[in-house]
Design an enzyme around this catalytic site. Structure first.
Site, PDB file in Angstrom:
ATOM      1  N   CYS A  79       0.790  -1.238   0.000  1.00 48.38           N
ATOM      2  CA  CYS A  79       0.000   0.000   0.000  1.00 48.38           C
ATOM      3  C   CYS A  79       0.821   1.287   0.000  1.00 48.38           C
ATOM      4  O   CYS A  79       0.702   2.104  -0.912  1.00 48.38           O
ATOM      5  CB  CYS A  79      -0.924   0.004   1.212  1.00 48.38           C
ATOM      6  SG  CYS A  79      -1.944  -1.475   1.377  1.00 48.38           S
ATOM      7  N   LYS A 133      -8.642   6.090   2.537  1.00 45.90           N
ATOM      8  CA  LYS A 133      -7.434   5.608   3.216  1.00 45.90           C
ATOM      9  C   LYS A 133      -6.210   6.441   2.841  1.00 45.90           C
ATOM     10  O   LYS A 133      -5.880   6.566   1.664  1.00 45.90           O
ATOM     11  CB  LYS A 133      -7.240   4.135   2.834  1.00 45.90           C
ATOM     12  CG  LYS A 133      -5.967   3.487   3.342  1.00 45.90           C
ATOM     13  CD  LYS A 133      -5.940   2.038   2.880  1.00 45.90           C
ATOM     14  CE  LYS A 133      -4.602   1.379   3.154  1.00 45.90           C
ATOM     15  NZ  LYS A 133      -4.588  -0.032   2.713  1.00 45.90           N
ATOM     16  N   HIS A 135      -2.677   6.340   4.750  1.00 44.07           N
ATOM     17  CA  HIS A 135      -1.569   5.390   4.892  1.00 44.07           C
ATOM     18  C   HIS A 135      -0.228   5.954   4.411  1.00 44.07           C
ATOM     19  O   HIS A 135       0.602   5.234   3.858  1.00 44.07           O
ATOM     20  CB  HIS A 135      -1.885   4.084   4.157  1.00 44.07           C
ATOM     21  CG  HIS A 135      -1.175   2.905   4.772  1.00 44.07           C
ATOM     22  ND1 HIS A 135      -1.178   1.647   4.226  1.00 44.07           N
ATOM     23  CD2 HIS A 135      -0.416   2.810   5.893  1.00 44.07           C
ATOM     24  CE1 HIS A 135      -0.470   0.820   4.974  1.00 44.07           C
ATOM     25  NE2 HIS A 135       0.007   1.507   6.001  1.00 44.07           N
ATOM     26  N   HIS A 226      -9.460  -4.222   1.048  1.00 47.29           N
ATOM     27  CA  HIS A 226      -8.477  -4.651   2.042  1.00 47.29           C
ATOM     28  C   HIS A 226      -9.183  -5.427   3.154  1.00 47.29           C
ATOM     29  O   HIS A 226     -10.369  -5.243   3.408  1.00 47.29           O
ATOM     30  CB  HIS A 226      -7.781  -3.414   2.617  1.00 47.29           C
ATOM     31  CG  HIS A 226      -6.474  -3.692   3.288  1.00 47.29           C
ATOM     32  ND1 HIS A 226      -6.387  -4.296   4.525  1.00 47.29           N
ATOM     33  CD2 HIS A 226      -5.207  -3.435   2.905  1.00 47.29           C
ATOM     34  CE1 HIS A 226      -5.115  -4.405   4.864  1.00 47.29           C
ATOM     35  NE2 HIS A 226      -4.374  -3.897   3.896  1.00 47.29           N
ATOM     36  N   ASP A 284      -4.016  -0.968  -6.475  1.00 46.43           N
ATOM     37  CA  ASP A 284      -3.127  -0.491  -5.418  1.00 46.43           C
ATOM     38  C   ASP A 284      -1.937  -1.419  -5.256  1.00 46.43           C
ATOM     39  O   ASP A 284      -0.831  -0.979  -5.010  1.00 46.43           O
ATOM     40  CB  ASP A 284      -3.924  -0.421  -4.115  1.00 46.43           C
ATOM     41  CG  ASP A 284      -3.212   0.345  -3.029  1.00 46.43           C
ATOM     42  OD1 ASP A 284      -3.305  -0.068  -1.878  1.00 46.43           O
ATOM     43  OD2 ASP A 284      -2.557   1.360  -3.330  1.00 46.43           O
ATOM     44  N   ASN A 285      -2.187  -2.707  -5.331  1.00 48.38           N
ATOM     45  CA  ASN A 285      -1.131  -3.723  -5.281  1.00 48.38           C
ATOM     46  C   ASN A 285      -1.724  -5.052  -5.719  1.00 48.38           C
ATOM     47  O   ASN A 285      -2.921  -5.130  -5.984  1.00 48.38           O
ATOM     48  CB  ASN A 285      -0.529  -3.847  -3.870  1.00 48.38           C
ATOM     49  CG  ASN A 285      -1.553  -3.940  -2.759  1.00 48.38           C
ATOM     50  OD1 ASN A 285      -1.660  -3.063  -1.917  1.00 48.38           O
ATOM     51  ND2 ASN A 285      -2.342  -4.999  -2.758  1.00 48.38           N
ATOM     52  N   LYS A 302       0.364 -10.335  -3.533  1.00 42.48           N
ATOM     53  CA  LYS A 302       0.638  -9.084  -2.835  1.00 42.48           C
ATOM     54  C   LYS A 302       1.919  -9.199  -2.011  1.00 42.48           C
ATOM     55  O   LYS A 302       2.180 -10.216  -1.378  1.00 42.48           O
ATOM     56  CB  LYS A 302      -0.528  -8.732  -1.909  1.00 42.48           C
ATOM     57  CG  LYS A 302      -0.300  -7.493  -1.056  1.00 42.48           C
ATOM     58  CD  LYS A 302      -1.509  -7.194  -0.194  1.00 42.48           C
ATOM     59  CE  LYS A 302      -1.249  -5.961   0.676  1.00 42.48           C
ATOM     60  NZ  LYS A 302      -2.428  -5.588   1.488  1.00 42.48           N
TER      61      LYS A 302
END
Length: 555
Positions: A79, A133, A135, A226, A284-285, A302
């Site tokens: 992330c 989010k 982060h 997530h 995002d990943n 991931k």
């Protein structure tokens, strides 16, 4: 003409030229060409409707079909790095965030010397907003989204919270409330599912802003999909036939996001933004199969530098696209959104000087060649060093114990321990080749250098490092070149003062802005020990010539 942007899934971004742009990122997508048969098509994640039949995303499918699908698009495997690269346009080695994520108790955040994308857009007259989010660190108020370029912020500062209560934990028993309105704790907003709550906030922004008076940028960073796997009951019913329980819950969460996108795009049309907007959807990943995600048939997951961890689903939807309804194979990286959006907003090249991204709008909109020829996926000197790696195995120029990865043209090189490198078939589909399932099965890698021709072998099944040592040497030298530009890793020890128990029960900044930082000393010795072994005597002209040779040596 003005511009606007929006981002989420787990991130989505919306830029309206005069109005809004939207960019949505999700943790579990790759790419394929839905127009071709499965066996021969370009591989993709199985977590969106137009790449898979088990998750239904009609809204996202329609937006992608009417726009440009990015089928050679790369993000980061976790992330914080993806977010930092989107916000700064710079590789992790140039922000000090090349190792892991920012933990809730770490006195760390996006470096203050970085001019962020929303700050640039503010300079160009944009109203900027972030929902979802963050982060990217919050130990000081200076780190908060409202101090880094966003006029307003509503969301969670840490990496993972409960979708209803907004409680987030950092280890056993160390938990706190994490939902914020601007720079204040939003105690009264809990109880509503975060995907719905964030959608409601975006629609409110659109309803109260005048698109004729000021361009708008919205960065929507959905918490979904997530963990924890939480969802309103009504979304699970279409998936009761999925045998894998985690996959079933995950699919329900994706469907909730799809509905949220429908509601937002409806608001874009209703309030007069749509015709002059650019919507960017991005992952995002890579997906986490243990939590219901699927990267099949790509290798890895991931947190890894295999294609399953870094190859992203992405598309652009906009009435402003010149060539729509097509698939683009142009090489695009997440850092490219920074100069691309600044350019769309009317900024000149001086505003993106020094970034690692490229303006790829002409490649996306008009089908021209991408200006990007190379991607440094990362160099992480703090990740567990591979036991069998050495400077000798790196031809005397690179310690192959170090985790690193780079792509140049068709070639991709990995060194060190890239992470779990299995091929994980869909848990709910029968009939996959049994021989594929037996190729790795949790074995530790016995080597520390891999080379793949990604265009011809996107599944990373044929390591060519022994057949093409010439290409290996060239790419190792490129790693040395990039490493010379790296800043020290910023990964400080956890600070006990961050405990929510000491801060009113919430995750909030705990360090005064007047306290000095000592980022330059973080892990400096550990990250320099191996650097001293590298042969860095080659001149800049050598590396310039070498890059030209690499690009002309594609097979």
């Amino acid at each position: 003409m003005a511009t606007t942007a929006l981002t989420g899934f787990s991130m989505m971004s919306l830029l309206s030229l005069g109005y809004l742009t939207w960019d949505l990122m999700s943790p579990n997508q790759v790419e394929n060409d839905p127009e071709k048969p499965f066996i021969g098509r370009f591989p993709g994640f199985n977590d969106i409707g137009y790449h898979s039949s088990d998750i239904r995303t009609p809204v996202l499918d329609k937006l992608a079909a009417d726009g440009v699908k990015l089928e050679n698009y790369y993000i980061q495997p976790i992330c914080t790095p993806s977010r930092s690269q989107f916000i700064t346009g710079r590789y992790q080695i140039h922000t000090g965030l090349q190792h892991s994520i920012i933990r809730p108790r770490q006195p760390n955040c996006l470096p203050f010397d970085q001019v962020t994308l929303p700050q640039r857009l503010q300079e160009l007259g944009y109203s900027t907003h972030m929902v979802g989010k963050w982060h990217l660190g919050f130990y000081k108020k200076e780190c908060l989204p409202t101090r880094r370029g966003f006029d307003t912020y509503f969301g969670s500062l840490t990496g993972s919270v409960n979708y209803y209560t907004y409680d987030g934990c950092d280890g056993s028993g160390l938990c706190g409330f994490d939902l914020h309105e601007g720079e204040s704790v939003a105690w009264g907003q809990s109880g509503k599912y975060s995907t719905h709550l964030y959608t409601q906030r975006v629609r409110k922004i659109l309803a109260t802003h005048d698109p004729q008076s000021q361009p708008l940028f919205i960065f929507l960073s959905f918490q979904a999909v997530h963990t924890p796997l939480q969802y309103p009951d009504e979304y699970i019913y279409p998936y009761l036939g999925l045998e894998n329980v985690a996959r079933r819950k995950y699919a329900a969460m994706v469907s909730a996001v799809d509905e949220a996108v429908r509601n937002i795009t409806y608001a874009l049309r209703k309030y007069g933004y749509y015709q002059n907007s650019v919507i960017i959807f991005s992952t995002d990943n890579g997906g986490q199969p243990l939590s219901g995600g699927s990267n099949w048939p790509l290798r890895g997951r991931k947190g890894t530098y295999w294609e399953g961890g870094i190859r992203g689903l992405g598309f652009v939807h906009s009435p402003l696209l010149r060539k729509k309804r097509r698939v683009s194979k142009a090489l695009v990286h997440i850092t490219d959104w920074y100069p691309t959006l600044v350019g769309l907003a009317g900024g000149d090249e001086s505003l993106t000087e020094g970034v690692d991204g490229y303006n790829v709008w002409e490649a996306i909109s008009e089908g021209k060649e991408s200006p990007r020829l190379e991607i440094l996926h990362n160099i992480d000197p703090l990740y567990n060093h591979a036991r069998t790696g050495s400077l000798q195995k790196g031809y005397g120029i690179w310690n192959t114990a170090i985790q690193a990865s780079i792509r140049a043209g068709d070639w991709k090189l990995l060194t060190g321990d890239p992470g779990y490198g299995d091929w994980i078939p869909p848990q709910i589909l029968p009939g996959f080749p049994s021989s594929w399932w037996k190729q790795e099965r949790h074995t530790r890698p016995r080597k520390t250098v891999w080379l793949f021709n990604i265009s011809g072998d996107p599944y990373e099944r044929y390591d060519l490092s022994e057949q093409r040592p010439d290409v290996v040497k060239q790419l190792l030298a490129r790693l040395v070149y990039y490493n010379r530009t790296a800043v020290p890793v910023r990964y400080p020890s956890e600070d006990p003062r961050a405990d929510p128990y000491l801060n009113g029960g919430a995750w909030v900044p705990w360090v005064g802005d007047e306290e000095e930082d000592n980022w330059g000393s973080f892990f400096q010795k550990k990250s320099m020990d191996w650097k001293k072994k590298l042969k860095l005597s080659k001149s800049r002209s050598f590396f310039g010539k070498l890059k030209t040779r690499i690009m002309s040596n594609i097979v």
